[in-house]
Design a protein around this motif. Structure first.
Motif, PDB file in Angstrom:
ATOM      1  N   ALA A 189      -8.972 -10.490 129.722  1.00  0.00           N
ATOM      2  CA  ALA A 189      -9.174  -9.617 131.223  1.00  0.00           C
ATOM      3  C   ALA A 189      -9.798  -9.865 132.567  1.00  0.00           C
ATOM      4  N   PRO A 190      -9.172  -9.065 133.550  1.00  0.00           N
ATOM      5  CA  PRO A 190      -9.886  -9.849 134.323  1.00  0.00           C
ATOM      6  C   PRO A 190     -11.654  -8.861 134.797  1.00  0.00           C
ATOM      7  N   ALA A 214     -11.758 -12.910 131.877  1.00  0.00           N
ATOM      8  CA  ALA A 214     -12.745 -13.290 130.497  1.00  0.00           C
ATOM      9  C   ALA A 214     -12.466 -14.559 129.849  1.00  0.00           C
ATOM     10  N   GLY A 215     -13.525 -15.420 129.561  1.00  0.00           N
ATOM     11  CA  GLY A 215     -13.332 -16.375 128.899  1.00  0.00           C
ATOM     12  C   GLY A 215     -13.233 -17.814 129.971  1.00  0.00           C
ATOM     13  N   ASP A 216     -13.080 -17.876 131.348  1.00  0.00           N
ATOM     14  CA  ASP A 216     -13.439 -18.717 132.186  1.00  0.00           C
ATOM     15  C   ASP A 216     -14.287 -19.147 132.298  1.00  0.00           C
ATOM     16  N   VAL A 269     -17.895 -17.241 132.386  1.00  0.00           N
ATOM     17  CA  VAL A 269     -18.487 -16.301 133.720  1.00  0.00           C
ATOM     18  C   VAL A 269     -18.370 -15.285 133.425  1.00  0.00           C
ATOM     19  N   ARG A 270     -19.340 -14.167 134.018  1.00  0.00           N
ATOM     20  CA  ARG A 270     -20.025 -12.411 133.427  1.00  0.00           C
ATOM     21  C   ARG A 270     -19.510 -11.635 134.811  1.00  0.00           C
TER      22      ARG A 270
END
Length: 99
Positions: free
Chosen positions: A10-11, A25-27, A80-81
């Protein structure tokens, strides 16, 4: 050039050097910055030469950034959050005009 193989997360948005950056999400922070076009993340403490992530698995320490006010964080090891604030260390202010 770095390119995503798939868009599966998700962006979300985070801040890098005062700019809003879109990630997935997940990067990891390093992967999100690469996807955004950022290559230089720090300077060599010996020569001042620009450095970029190399191994992407936490071994080389070339991706050290300040993340949410904490210095010397390995960008390749941190996901990243939303709303995260990331910047180069103060000695590395925008080398060569990169974004």
């Amino acid at each position: 050039m770095f390119k995503r193989l798939t868009d599966i997360g998700a962006p979300l948005m985070f801040e890098f050097e005062g700019q809003q950056v879109q990630a997935q999400a997940g990067d990891t922070v390093a992967a999100a910055l690469f996807a955004h076009g950022v290559r230089t993340m720090r300077q060599s403490v010996v020569s001042g030469e620009a450095r970029q992530p190399y191994c992407q698995i936490g071994v080389c320490f070339e991706c050290l950034l300040e993340i949410d006010g904490r210095p010397n964080r390995q960008a390749c090891m941190i996901r990243v959050r939303e709303g995260m604030r990331v910047r180069r260390h103060p000695a590395m202010a925008n080398p060569a005009g990169e974004s």
